[in-house]
Design a protein around this motif. Structure first.
Motif, short mmCIF file in Angstrom:
data_model
loop_
_atom_site.label_atom_id
_atom_site.label_comp_id
_atom_site.label_asym_id
_atom_site.label_seq_id
_atom_site.Cartn_x
_atom_site.Cartn_y
_atom_site.Cartn_z
N GLY A 1 0.63 -1.04 -0.05
CA GLY A 1 0.17 -0.06 0.09
C GLY A 1 0.86 1.30 0.03
O GLY A 1 0.39 2.29 -0.47
N TYR A 2 1.92 1.33 0.54
CA TYR A 2 2.74 2.37 0.76
C TYR A 2 3.44 2.70 -0.60
O TYR A 2 3.45 3.90 -0.92
CB TYR A 2 3.95 2.26 1.77
N ILE A 3 3.98 1.60 -1.23
CA ILE A 3 4.43 1.75 -2.52
C ILE A 3 3.63 2.39 -3.62
O ILE A 3 3.92 3.18 -4.54
CB ILE A 3 5.18 0.51 -3.12
N SER A 4 2.47 2.11 -3.52
CA SER A 4 1.32 2.45 -4.61
C SER A 4 0.90 3.79 -4.34
O SER A 4 0.65 4.34 -4.97
CB SER A 4 0.11 1.41 -4.40
N THR A 5 0.86 4.35 -2.95
CA THR A 5 0.38 5.67 -2.51
C THR A 5 1.42 6.38 -2.31
O THR A 5 1.40 7.84 -2.57
CB THR A 5 -0.74 5.47 -1.58
N GLY A 6 2.38 6.07 -1.60
CA GLY A 6 3.55 7.00 -0.81
C GLY A 6 2.78 7.81 0.24
O GLY A 6 3.38 8.83 0.77
N ARG A 7 1.94 7.50 0.97
CA ARG A 7 1.29 8.16 1.82
C ARG A 7 1.84 8.12 3.28
O ARG A 7 2.34 7.02 3.50
CB ARG A 7 -0.34 7.81 2.11
N GLU A 8 2.05 9.09 4.06
CA GLU A 8 2.76 9.13 5.36
C GLU A 8 2.11 8.06 6.34
O GLU A 8 3.01 7.42 7.03
CB GLU A 8 2.76 10.51 6.02
N GLU A 9 0.85 7.94 6.38
CA GLU A 9 0.32 7.11 7.34
C GLU A 9 0.58 5.67 6.92
O GLU A 9 0.97 4.83 8.03
CB GLU A 9 -1.32 7.19 7.26
N PHE A 10 0.81 5.26 5.76
CA PHE A 10 1.29 4.04 5.27
C PHE A 10 2.71 3.86 5.91
O PHE A 10 3.09 2.63 6.28
CB PHE A 10 1.31 3.80 3.93
N GLN A 11 3.45 4.84 5.68
CA GLN A 11 4.93 4.93 6.10
C GLN A 11 5.05 4.63 7.58
O GLN A 11 5.95 3.80 8.00
CB GLN A 11 5.55 6.01 5.56
N ARG A 12 4.10 5.42 8.29
CA ARG A 12 4.33 5.12 9.90
C ARG A 12 4.04 3.73 10.36
O ARG A 12 4.71 3.17 11.25
CB ARG A 12 3.34 6.24 10.35
N GLU A 13 2.88 3.23 9.62
CA GLU A 13 2.33 1.89 10.07
C GLU A 13 3.58 0.69 9.54
O GLU A 13 3.66 -0.05 10.38
CB GLU A 13 1.12 1.61 9.42
N ALA B 1 12.04 0.52 -0.65
CA ALA B 1 12.69 1.96 -0.53
C ALA B 1 12.86 2.26 -2.05
O ALA B 1 12.66 3.55 -2.26
CB ALA B 1 13.97 1.87 0.35
N ASN B 2 13.12 1.37 -3.01
CA ASN B 2 13.29 1.63 -4.38
C ASN B 2 12.13 1.48 -5.04
O ASN B 2 12.06 1.66 -6.39
CB ASN B 2 14.42 0.48 -4.84
N ARG B 3 10.85 1.39 -4.40
CA ARG B 3 9.63 1.49 -5.24
C ARG B 3 9.58 0.17 -6.36
O ARG B 3 8.95 0.58 -7.44
CB ARG B 3 9.24 2.75 -5.64
N ARG B 4 10.05 -0.82 -5.90
CA ARG B 4 10.09 -2.12 -6.97
C ARG B 4 8.87 -2.85 -6.68
O ARG B 4 9.04 -3.98 -5.97
CB ARG B 4 11.12 -2.95 -6.76
N SER B 5 7.77 -2.20 -6.93
CA SER B 5 6.31 -2.88 -6.50
C SER B 5 6.15 -4.28 -7.21
O SER B 5 5.43 -5.19 -6.56
CB SER B 5 5.20 -2.16 -7.03
#
Length: 301
Positions: free
Chosen positions: A63-75, A128-132
């Motif tokens: 989910g973080y890779i697809s959106t880049g949203r901060e709440e995903f990163q924190r979780e 980290a490299n967004r290799r989804s």
């Protein structure tokens, strides 16, 4: 007479001693088996937690890779700390019980698990490299190694009831893993507002595998656990997940129909044949454009 009497008594006494020693040996084997099973079960309890941690980390990373949203990163960062803590518990437990575990297959499986976990930083580097395209498979490979340990659990115990419970547990964890893979795929698709035909086919494959594993679980486990599993699924938001799955299927079907419609009426289809018919007036182009129009109407109607 006394010697003959002793000879008559010797044979049954030897038989009795043989039966007693055989019974003692059997009980000792059962005791050793129960001790080994208990030690192995303590380790698999940690592995169960680790498997769940990795599944959660996989889903939130997708989910973080697809959106880049901060709440995903924190979780995601919080889940990583939880996973690392569970890995430390596993290493500590295996080291403390390594000399007590006698089954060589179990030792090899646990060594393989610890070796595979050295690849966890590589999975996180992919995030980290967004290799989804490689994230799901990287985490899934770690989960598969852990699941092999549970598949072996039923072979450790020689008790039928324990072995049956172990088999049911292994099937249940495989069911959970396939559901986690589907969730990760759907999260990636919905976060990016796109679901390719390949993703749709993969999601459909996960659904089919879950249905098969569910049937196997019902066969392997005792009936009282069937109801418990149904209640657990109801409490875990399974109905909401079914809605998410239905929405994903609807989106994929819609996209497939739109792509098909474009192939019929777009350039290379009806437009191309209509242009050629206007310029050349040949019946072959007229027949082809009418065929494209007919196919397009079938989709629209």
């Amino acid at each position: 007479v006394r010697a003959k009497l002793w000879l008559y008594m010797l044979a049954p006494m030897m038989l009795i001693l043989l039966l007693i020693s055989s019974g003692i040996h059997q009980k000792w084997q059962q005791y050793q088996n129960s001790v080994d099973t208990q030690r192995f079960a303590a380790i698999t309890s940690i592995l169960d937690t680790l498997l769940h941690d990795l599944q959660q980390e996989r889903g939130i990373s997708s989910g973080y890779i697809s959106t880049g949203r901060e709440e995903f990163q924190r979780e995601m960062e919080m889940l990583r700390r939880t996973t690392d803590n569970t890995v430390s518990q596993l290493v500590e437990r295996v080291e403390s019980d390594s000399e007590k575990i006698t089954d060589p297959d179990v030792i090899d499986l646990l060594d393989h698990v610890q070796l595979s976990l050295t690849g966890l930083p590589e999975c996180r580097e992919l995030v980290a490299n967004r290799r989804s395209e490689k994230i799901l498979s990287c985490y899934t490979s770690l989960d598969d190694v852990i699941l092999k340990v549970f598949n072996h659990l039923e072979l450790v115990s020689q008790d039928y009831v324990t072995s049956r419970h172990a088999n049911a547990l292994a099937l249940l964890l495989q069911l959970e893993e396939k559901a986690g893979q589907e969730r990760g795929l759907l999260m990636k698709s919905f976060s990016s507002s796109e679901m390719s035909l390949q993703d749709f086919r993969m999601a459909s494959s996960y659904v089919a595998q879950q249905e098969v594993l569910h049937q196997y679980f019902n066969l392997a486990s005792y009936p009282r656990y069937h109801h418990l599993l149904h209640e657990k699924l109801a409490m875990s938001g399974e109905s909401q997940f079914e809605q998410l799955r239905a929405a994903a299927n609807h989106r994929a079907e819609r996209n497939a129909l739109l792509n098909q419609l474009q192939s019929y009426i777009g350039y290379g289809g009806l437009i191309h044949d209509f242009k050629n018919y206007v310029l050349r007036g040949e019946d072959v182009y007229r027949e082809r454009l009418l065929k494209h129009a007919e196919n397009a109407n079938k989709i629209l109607l």
